[in-house]
Design a protein around this motif. Structure first.
Motif, PDB file in Angstrom:
ATOM      1  N   ASN A  76       0.863  -1.191   0.000  1.00 42.20           N
ATOM      2  CA  ASN A  76       0.000   0.000   0.000  1.00 42.20           C
ATOM      3  C   ASN A  76       0.906   1.250   0.000  1.00 42.20           C
ATOM      4  OD1 ASN A  76      -2.763   0.707   0.126  1.00 42.20           O
ATOM      5  ND2 ASN A  76      -2.465   1.472   2.210  1.00 42.20           N
ATOM      6  N   PRO A  77       0.340   2.431  -0.265  1.00 39.86           N
ATOM      7  CA  PRO A  77       1.156   3.639  -0.225  1.00 39.86           C
ATOM      8  C   PRO A  77       1.991   3.812   1.059  1.00 39.86           C
ATOM      9  CG  PRO A  77      -0.938   4.142  -1.213  1.00 39.86           C
ATOM     10  CD  PRO A  77      -1.024   2.716  -0.749  1.00 39.86           C
ATOM     11  N   CYS A 116      -2.554   1.873  -3.841  1.00 41.82           N
ATOM     12  CA  CYS A 116      -3.835   1.314  -3.406  1.00 41.82           C
ATOM     13  C   CYS A 116      -4.685   0.906  -4.610  1.00 41.82           C
ATOM     14  CB  CYS A 116      -4.577   2.331  -2.545  1.00 41.82           C
ATOM     15  SG  CYS A 116      -4.666   3.961  -3.295  1.00 41.82           S
ATOM     16  N   GLU A 136      -5.991  -2.773   2.085  1.00 47.46           N
ATOM     17  CA  GLU A 136      -6.354  -1.342   1.995  1.00 47.46           C
ATOM     18  C   GLU A 136      -7.831  -1.296   1.637  1.00 47.46           C
ATOM     19  OE1 GLU A 136      -7.322   2.479   0.943  1.00 47.46           O
ATOM     20  OE2 GLU A 136      -7.278   0.915  -0.569  1.00 47.46           O
ATOM     21  N   SER A 138     -10.055   0.643   0.193  1.00 46.90           N
ATOM     22  CA  SER A 138     -10.628   0.945  -1.133  1.00 46.90           C
ATOM     23  C   SER A 138     -10.280  -0.155  -2.131  1.00 46.90           C
ATOM     24  CB  SER A 138     -10.135   2.303  -1.644  1.00 46.90           C
ATOM     25  OG  SER A 138      -8.832   2.204  -2.179  1.00 46.90           O
ATOM     26  N   GLY A 289      -6.488  12.242  -6.285  1.00 52.09           N
ATOM     27  CA  GLY A 289      -5.859  10.924  -6.410  1.00 52.09           C
ATOM     28  C   GLY A 289      -6.007  10.057  -5.186  1.00 52.09           C
ATOM     29  N   PRO A 291      -8.765   7.099  -4.254  1.00 53.72           N
ATOM     30  CA  PRO A 291      -7.585   6.269  -4.474  1.00 53.72           C
ATOM     31  C   PRO A 291      -6.704   6.803  -5.622  1.00 53.72           C
ATOM     32  CG  PRO A 291      -9.564   4.915  -4.288  1.00 53.72           C
ATOM     33  CD  PRO A 291     -10.018   6.333  -4.353  1.00 53.72           C
ATOM     34  N   VAL A 347      -3.248  11.147   2.616  1.00 47.02           N
ATOM     35  CA  VAL A 347      -3.657  10.682   3.947  1.00 47.02           C
ATOM     36  C   VAL A 347      -2.478  10.092   4.726  1.00 47.02           C
ATOM     37  CG1 VAL A 347      -5.137   9.009   5.164  1.00 47.02           C
ATOM     38  CG2 VAL A 347      -6.066  10.338   3.269  1.00 47.02           C
ATOM     39  N   LYS A 364     -13.374   9.630   0.298  1.00 50.28           N
ATOM     40  CA  LYS A 364     -12.548   8.974   1.304  1.00 50.28           C
ATOM     41  C   LYS A 364     -11.586   9.975   1.955  1.00 50.28           C
ATOM     42  CE  LYS A 364      -9.263   5.442   2.388  1.00 50.28           C
ATOM     43  NZ  LYS A 364      -8.688   4.152   2.115  1.00 50.28           N
TER      44      LYS A 364
HETATM   45  S1  SF4 Z   1      -6.209   7.120   1.671  1.00 50.20           S
HETATM   46 FE1  SF4 Z   1      -6.829   7.158  -0.480  1.00 50.20          FE
HETATM   47  S2  SF4 Z   1      -4.957   7.396  -1.695  1.00 50.20           S
HETATM   48 FE2  SF4 Z   1      -4.383   6.833   0.435  1.00 50.20          FE
HETATM   49  S3  SF4 Z   1      -4.164   4.619   0.390  1.00 50.20           S
HETATM   50 FE3  SF4 Z   1      -6.302   4.975   0.996  1.00 50.20          FE
HETATM   51  S4  SF4 Z   1      -7.430   5.078  -0.951  1.00 50.20           S
HETATM   52 FE4  SF4 Z   1      -5.299   5.223  -1.477  1.00 50.20          FE
END
Ligand code: SF4
Ligand SMILES: C[C@@](O)(CCOP(=O)(O)O)CC(=O)O
Length: 401
Positions: A76-77, A116, A136, A138, A289, A291, A347, A364
Motif C-alpha cells: 500500500n502507499p 492502493c 487497503e 478501497s 488521487g 484512491p 492521507v 474517502k
Molecule cells: S487514503 Fe486514499 S490514496 Fe491513500 S491509500 Fe487509501 S485510498 Fe489510497
C-alpha cells in the motif's frame, strides 16, 4: 478449524518462527469468525507501510520476519515518494525510517510499488472468484465489488501472514452466503464523477458495514465505482457492494430485493459539496488521487491544467507504473506547477499535516483528512479543485506566470 498435517507442523514451529507466528494469526482469526479451514489465495496487498501510521513498533516487527512470500504480494502507499521524497519536504529522519520499512518488506519478496490501485498494474491480475488477502479498504472494496474477487478486510499483519503462507482463513466474504445484499439504496438523481464519492460518503455513514445493492439511474464508470467504494469504506466499513446491472455478481447472480430499503436524495449529496462554508473557506492545498489516479483521471487532470499555472500547492497522486506509462500527462500537469506524486498519498504522508484546510475530490480523503492529518477538508469535483488551484489563472506566452 481443520488444519492439514503440514499446517499443524507449521503451527508447531517446525517451519520456523515467522511462519509459526503467521499461521497463529490466521488460525486465531479463523477461530473467532468460524472458518472451517485455510484456503489458498491468489495475491496479497499489504497495508501498514507508512512510517506515519506504523511507527517504530511496526518497523521492528517487519524487520524481524524471515522467509519469502508464497503469492504475488504488493504494498500500500508509503509515507513519501520513494524516489523524490524531498519535494513534499519530508524530513530526512522520516525518510530513513520509511526506506527501512520498504526494505524490510522487499526482503520478504513483496513488490514495492506502493499503491492502493494494484489492480491497474501490469502483472498483478485479479479475476472473478479469486480468493485474496488485501488490506487497503478501497482496494478491498474494488476487488470484491467491481472485479468479483473475494477478500475480507484484512489488517496489515493478517495480510502479511496470508502472503507468507499463501493462504487465508475461509470466512466472511470468501463465502458466497455472506455476499448477498442486505440493504437496497435507490438514487433517483443523475450522478457524475465526484457525485459518486459524495454518495459513498453519505451511504457509508448510514449503512456501516452492511452489503448494499445500489439501484441507480446511470451506469457508473470504473473510476466512479472506485470512488464510491473508497468513500463507503471510509465513512462506514463497507467492504462489498453491488450495483444493479453493473457489477459482476449483481449481473450474474440476480439478487432478490433486500427488505431494508434506503433512498438517498440529491440534497444529501449537495451537503457534502457545501462543506466549504462549514469547515474552512480558503483551501491552502489541493489534492487529487484518492484512491490513486487511473490513466483516465491523470489525462483529465492534465487537460484541465494545460496552459494554466497553479497558485496553490497542488498534489496529484498515482502509482509509479502509471506515471511512467504516461509521461505526457505528467509533463502537462507539472508544467502548471502541480506535482505528480507516486508511492504515497495525502492521507498517509506526513506532508499534509502542515496544512489546515485541504480541498479534495474524494469522499474517502474528505472523511479521513481531519482525523489522520489534522486538516479540515473541503469537497469539490476535479474541475472545481483545479479552478481553486489555478485561481482561474492562465499561463502567459513564454512560460512565465
Ligand atoms: S487514503 Fe486514499 S490514496 Fe491513500 S491509500 Fe487509501 S485510498 Fe489510497
Ligand atoms: C487510509 C488507508 O487507506 C491507508 C492507511 O493505512 P496504512 O498506512 O497502509 O495502514 C487505510 C485504509 O482505508 O485501509
Amino acid at each position: 478449524m481443520y488444519l492439514t498435517k503440514e499446517e499443524e507442523q507449521i503451527l508447531n514451529g517446525e517451519a520456523g518462527e515467522t511462519l509459526r507466528q503467521a499461521i497463529e494469526i490466521l488460525v486465531a482469526l479463523g477461530d473467532i469468525y468460524g472458518a472451517d479451514s485455510l484456503i489458498p489465495i491468489k495475491s496479497a496487498q499489504i497495508a501498514g507501510v507508512s512510517y506515519k501510521t506504523i511507527g517504530d513498533a511496526g518497523l521492528e516487527w517487519i524487520s524481524d520476519l524471515e522467509g519469502q512470500v508464497k503469492v504475488p504480494s504488493i504494498l500500500n502507499p508509503a509515507g513519501m515518494d520513494l524516489e523524490d521524497w524531498g519535494r513534499l519536504k519530508i524530513s530526512p529522519e522520516f525518510a530513513e525510517k520509511q526506506k527501512a520499512i520498504v526494505q524490510a518488506y522487499k526482503k520478504l519478496g513483496i513488490r514495492c510499488e506502493c499503491t492502493c490501485t494494484p489492480y491497474t498494474l501490469e502483472g498483478f491480475s485479479v479475476g472473478y472468484g479469486d480468493h485474496l488477502a488485501w488490506s487497503e479498504s478501497s482496494a478491498i472494496s474494488y476487488a470484491n465489488s467491481v472485479i468479483g474477487a473475494r477478500t475480507n478486510r484484512e489488517g496489515g499483519p493478517s495480510a502479511l501472514s496470508a502472503a507468507l503462507l499463501g493462504k487465508t482463513a475461509n470466512y466472511g466474504f470468501h463465502l458466497e452466503e455472506n455476499r448477498t445484499p442486505e440493504v437496497s439504496i435507490r438514487v433517483e438523481c443523475p450522478l457524475k464523477e465526484s457525485d459518486y464519492g459524495a454518495l459513498g460518503y453519505v451511504a457509508g455513514k448510514i449503512i456501516g458495514s452492511q452489503v448494499p445493492i445500489f439501484r441507480l439511474k446511470d451506469a457508473p464508470e470504473k473510476d466512479e465505482l472506485k470512488t464510491l467504494g473508497a468513500a463507503m469504506a471510509a465513512s462506514g466499513a463497507v467492504a462489498l457492494y453491488h450495483v444493479e446491472g453493473v457489477t459482476p455478481e449483481a449481473c450474474r447472480l440476480g439478487f432478490e430485493e433486500p427488505e431494508e430499503k434506503i433512498i438517498i436524495e440529491r440534497s444529501q449529496l449537495d451537503e457534502v459539496y457545501e462543506s466549504r462554508g462549514r469547515a474552512c473557506k480558503e483551501p491552502e492545498l489541493i489534492t487529487i488521487g484518492c484512491p490513486h489516479c487511473s490513466a483516465v483521471e491523470l489525462k483529465k487532470a492534465a487537460e484541465l491544467l494545460k496552459g494554466k499555472a497553479v497558485s496553490k500547492e497542488t498534489w496529484i497522486f498515482t502509482s509509479r507504473e502509471l506515471a511512467n506509462r504516461y509521461p505526457e500527462y505528467v509533463r502537462s500537469i507539472e508544467e502548471s506547477g502541480a506535482k505528480v506524486v507516486c508511492d504515497t498519498c495525502m492521507v498517509v504522508s506526513p506532508a499534509t499535516n502542515s496544512y489546515s484546510c485541504v480541498m479534495v475530490n474524494s469522499g474517502k480523503a474528505f472523511a479521513y483528512l481531519p482525523g489522520m492529518c489534522g486538516a479540515e477538508s473541503v469537497y469539490g469535483n476535479m474541475e472545481t479543485c483545479i479552478e481553486e488551484a489555478t485561481g482561474g489563472k492562465r499561463k502567459k506566452a513564454g512560460g512565465s506566470y
